[in-house]
Motif scaffolding. Structure first.
Motif, PDB file in Angstrom:
ATOM      1  N   CYS A  93      -4.248   8.509  14.566  1.00 44.88           N
ATOM      2  CA  CYS A  93      -2.903   8.554  12.985  1.00 44.88           C
ATOM      3  C   CYS A  93      -2.993   7.884  12.320  1.00 44.88           C
ATOM      4  O   CYS A  93      -3.145   8.260  10.907  1.00 44.88           O
ATOM      5  N   LEU A  94      -3.561   6.289  11.753  1.00 40.53           N
ATOM      6  CA  LEU A  94      -3.773   5.413  10.965  1.00 40.53           C
ATOM      7  C   LEU A  94      -5.463   5.402  10.191  1.00 40.53           C
ATOM      8  O   LEU A  94      -4.820   6.186   8.933  1.00 40.53           O
ATOM      9  N   PRO A  95      -6.440   6.507  11.051  1.00 30.86           N
ATOM     10  CA  PRO A  95      -7.167   6.717  10.050  1.00 30.86           C
ATOM     11  C   PRO A  95      -7.196   7.918   8.918  1.00 30.86           C
ATOM     12  O   PRO A  95      -7.529   8.178   8.275  1.00 30.86           O
ATOM     13  N   MET A  96      -5.966   8.567   9.727  1.00 30.75           N
ATOM     14  CA  MET A  96      -5.824  10.004   8.979  1.00 30.75           C
ATOM     15  C   MET A  96      -4.831   9.546   7.788  1.00 30.75           C
ATOM     16  O   MET A  96      -4.730  10.721   7.119  1.00 30.75           O
ATOM     17  N   LEU A  97      -3.945   8.705   8.214  1.00 31.77           N
ATOM     18  CA  LEU A  97      -2.703   7.994   7.209  1.00 31.77           C
ATOM     19  C   LEU A  97      -3.777   7.825   6.061  1.00 31.77           C
ATOM     20  O   LEU A  97      -3.143   8.275   4.398  1.00 31.77           O
ATOM     21  N   ASN A  98      -5.020   7.298   5.856  1.00 37.72           N
ATOM     22  CA  ASN A  98      -5.270   6.231   4.918  1.00 37.72           C
ATOM     23  C   ASN A  98      -6.033   7.499   4.362  1.00 37.72           C
ATOM     24  O   ASN A  98      -6.619   7.085   3.263  1.00 37.72           O
ATOM     25  N   GLU A  99      -7.373   8.191   5.365  1.00 37.17           N
ATOM     26  CA  GLU A  99      -7.451   9.648   4.571  1.00 37.17           C
ATOM     27  C   GLU A  99      -6.972  10.376   3.676  1.00 37.17           C
ATOM     28  O   GLU A  99      -7.072  10.625   2.356  1.00 37.17           O
ATOM     29  N   TYR A 100      -5.866  11.078   4.149  1.00 42.97           N
ATOM     30  CA  TYR A 100      -5.224  12.072   3.773  1.00 42.97           C
ATOM     31  C   TYR A 100      -4.384  11.767   2.961  1.00 42.97           C
ATOM     32  O   TYR A 100      -2.910  12.710   2.667  1.00 42.97           O
ATOM     33  N   GLY A 101      -3.189  11.054   3.166  1.00 43.38           N
ATOM     34  CA  GLY A 101      -1.918  10.244   2.939  1.00 43.38           C
ATOM     35  C   GLY A 101      -1.567  10.276   1.755  1.00 43.38           C
ATOM     36  O   GLY A 101      -2.600   9.822   1.470  1.00 43.38           O
ATOM     37  N   MET A 108       4.494   3.881   2.559  1.00 39.17           N
ATOM     38  CA  MET A 108       5.645   3.889   4.313  1.00 39.17           C
ATOM     39  C   MET A 108       5.422   3.858   5.128  1.00 39.17           C
ATOM     40  O   MET A 108       6.393   3.211   5.523  1.00 39.17           O
ATOM     41  N   TYR A 109       4.359   4.268   5.424  1.00 39.83           N
ATOM     42  CA  TYR A 109       3.838   4.316   6.593  1.00 39.83           C
ATOM     43  C   TYR A 109       2.737   3.227   7.020  1.00 39.83           C
ATOM     44  O   TYR A 109       2.962   2.693   8.477  1.00 39.83           O
ATOM     45  N   MET A 110       2.185   2.931   7.043  1.00 40.99           N
ATOM     46  CA  MET A 110       0.961   2.204   7.340  1.00 40.99           C
ATOM     47  C   MET A 110       0.802   0.638   8.172  1.00 40.99           C
ATOM     48  O   MET A 110       0.859   0.589   8.717  1.00 40.99           O
ATOM     49  N   ALA A 111       1.100  -0.002   7.079  1.00 38.68           N
ATOM     50  CA  ALA A 111       1.676  -1.905   7.084  1.00 38.68           C
ATOM     51  C   ALA A 111       2.396  -1.261   8.521  1.00 38.68           C
ATOM     52  O   ALA A 111       1.983  -1.853   9.193  1.00 38.68           O
ATOM     53  N   ASP A 112       3.576  -0.572   8.530  1.00 42.15           N
ATOM     54  CA  ASP A 112       4.196  -0.485  10.218  1.00 42.15           C
ATOM     55  C   ASP A 112       3.384  -0.756  11.490  1.00 42.15           C
ATOM     56  O   ASP A 112       3.601  -0.764  12.451  1.00 42.15           O
ATOM     57  N   ASN A 113       2.196   0.746  10.877  1.00 42.48           N
ATOM     58  CA  ASN A 113       1.717   1.249  12.207  1.00 42.48           C
ATOM     59  C   ASN A 113       0.683   0.219  12.425  1.00 42.48           C
ATOM     60  O   ASN A 113       0.224  -0.088  13.901  1.00 42.48           O
ATOM     61  N   ILE A 114      -0.043  -0.582  11.001  1.00 41.49           N
ATOM     62  CA  ILE A 114      -1.414  -1.621  11.522  1.00 41.49           C
ATOM     63  C   ILE A 114      -0.600  -2.782  13.046  1.00 41.49           C
ATOM     64  O   ILE A 114      -0.962  -3.101  13.800  1.00 41.49           O
ATOM     65  N   SER A 115       0.429  -3.015  11.723  1.00 41.35           N
ATOM     66  CA  SER A 115       1.305  -4.464  12.505  1.00 41.35           C
ATOM     67  C   SER A 115       2.566  -4.084  14.463  1.00 41.35           C
ATOM     68  O   SER A 115       2.375  -4.614  14.514  1.00 41.35           O
ATOM     69  N   GLY A 116       1.841  -2.777  14.729  1.00 42.07           N
ATOM     70  CA  GLY A 116       2.392  -2.369  15.926  1.00 42.07           C
ATOM     71  C   GLY A 116       3.675  -2.497  15.580  1.00 42.07           C
ATOM     72  O   GLY A 116       4.630  -2.217  16.820  1.00 42.07           O
TER      73      GLY A 116
END
Length: 402
Positions: A93-101, A108-116
């Motif tokens: 999910c994280l690389p998809m957000l990074n590449e296509y978001g 909105m979403y990556m920081a909370d995903n990365i930090s768990g």
């Protein structure tokens, strides 16, 4: 001179990683970390700049290079895996957000995903669309500023613990089945989302059925372009196969060999020449798999979808699991799959053996991996397709009657 500086920087960064793992992972000993422990580990790693190492700082990452990320993974490989439950959240999910978001979605979403702080799941398979994901029937229809999602997914790992998910749905049944699909970001706690755990043979419930009844998704939660979901789904599956096939591949390691060697020692069969030959087969297979996984990671460009080579590691991992199960049954008999609840390790070995069955299904069946390798790696002719050029609404798939 610059090379010396680079080497010095690498040495200092490696020591930083070691110090962090000694403080936050070694203290765990051999205990399997639970979700709360894993989230605490990721929060601490994010605070130290060691979570999401190659992602932009603007979106919660470490803002460092792939070389830094490689060092971080190598160091982690010397300790018990601390983030195993986040393999989908971080590996897919994280690389998809990074590449296509969009930038707004990333913020909105990556920081909370990365930090768990949040956990994510992936929703592709359906009862009538397993290996043939493009036959999915879940549909999303635009209603003003919202999409209305209806349908069902199955085998969704950790849906019951996830905060968000990435889901693919039919958005244009007039198109051929691969063309009329879109991908969305979904709040797993939105009204109309029902999650039903699937009870597994080891007593756990890792997978789930997920039902959607008039679930409303904000219009701007479309990931990528309208009707471009199949392209994105293919990309996400590539990330998945690399994530599964390279799990724990920060270095050359042989976890299954170590597990079986310990079982052979306990059963008094470590000196049996047949057993030793079996153990060396596993050792060789795992060493090869780790090397392939490291190569796949090295070839993966920053922020770019990995190629079909990830299917090699995924398929080889399944082969190792099948071989491991055979050897474990020979060494320990019924005790390789059954345990006393009072045992100190809580049946960890037995769960590994029981869960090995999923390795040839999860992330795409062995047959699918062989098709991908034959078609996209070896360049062999594709299998015949009987639904080419046919609008999805005219196909007899799933519960469609015509």
């Amino acid at each position: 001179m610059s090379q010396t500086l680079i080497e010095q920087e690498a040495t200092e960064f490696r020591q930083k990683c070691v110090d962090f793992m000694e403080e936050h992972a070694a203290a765990q000993g051999k205990a399997m970390p639970g979700i709360d422990d894993q989230k605490a580990f990721l929060a601490a790693a994010a605070g130290a700049g060691l979570a999401g190492v190659p992602f932009d700082e603007e979106f919660g990452g470490g803002g460092l290079t792939l070389e830094h990320d490689k060092i971080w993974r190598e160091v982690q490989g010397n300790y018990r895996m601390m983030t195993g439950e986040f393999i989908i959240s971080h590996g897919m999910c994280l690389p998809m957000l990074n590449e296509y978001g969009t930038d707004e979605q990333k913020k909105m979403y990556m920081a909370d995903n990365i930090s768990g702080k949040t956990m994510w799941c992936q929703m592709f398979s359906e009862p009538g669309a397993g290996s043939d994901v493009a036959s999915l029937q879940s549909k999303a229809e635009l209603d003003g500023d919202e999409w209305i999602l209806n349908g069902q997914k199955v085998w969704t790992t950790l849906a019951h613990k996830s905060d968000y998910g990435i889901v693919v749905a039919r958005t244009d049944p007039e198109q051929v089945k691969h063309a009329g699909i879109s991908m969305f970001i979904l709040d797993m706690r939105a009204p109309g989302v029902e999650i039903r755990p699937i009870h597994q043979i080891d007593g756990g419930s890792h997978f789930n059925e997920v039902f959607f009844t008039d679930v409303r998704i904000p219009k701007d939660h479309l990931l990528g372009g309208y009707n471009e979901g199949w392209k994105l789904a293919t990309a996400m599956l590539m990330y998945e196969r690399v994530a599964i096939g390279s799990a724990g591949a920060g270095k050359i390691n042989q976890p299954t060999f170590k597990l079986l060697k310990s079982a052979a020692e306990e059963s008094g069969r470590i000196d049996d020449p047949v057993v030793r030959d079996q153990l060396m087969q596993i050792y060789s297979m795992e060493t090869t798999k780790a090397m392939v996984a490291m190569r796949n990671k090295a070839e993966q460009k920053a922020g770019k979808t990995p190629g079909p080579g990830g299917s090699l590691g995924k398929l080889f991992g399944s082969n190792i699991a099948w071989k491991m199960r055979e050897i474990a049954l020979e060494l320990a008999g019924p005790s390789s799959i059954a345990w006393d609840p009072e045992d100190g390790d809580g049946g960890e070995r037995q769960r590994i053996v029981l869960n090995s069955f999923q390795s040839s299904i999860a992330g795409g069946t062995d047959e699918i991996q062989r098709n991908i390798i034959g078609d996209r790696v070896l360049g062999l002719p594709r299998e015949p397709s009987v639904d080419k050029g046919v609008p999805f609404k005219d196909l007899k798939v799933g519960t469609q009657s015509s």
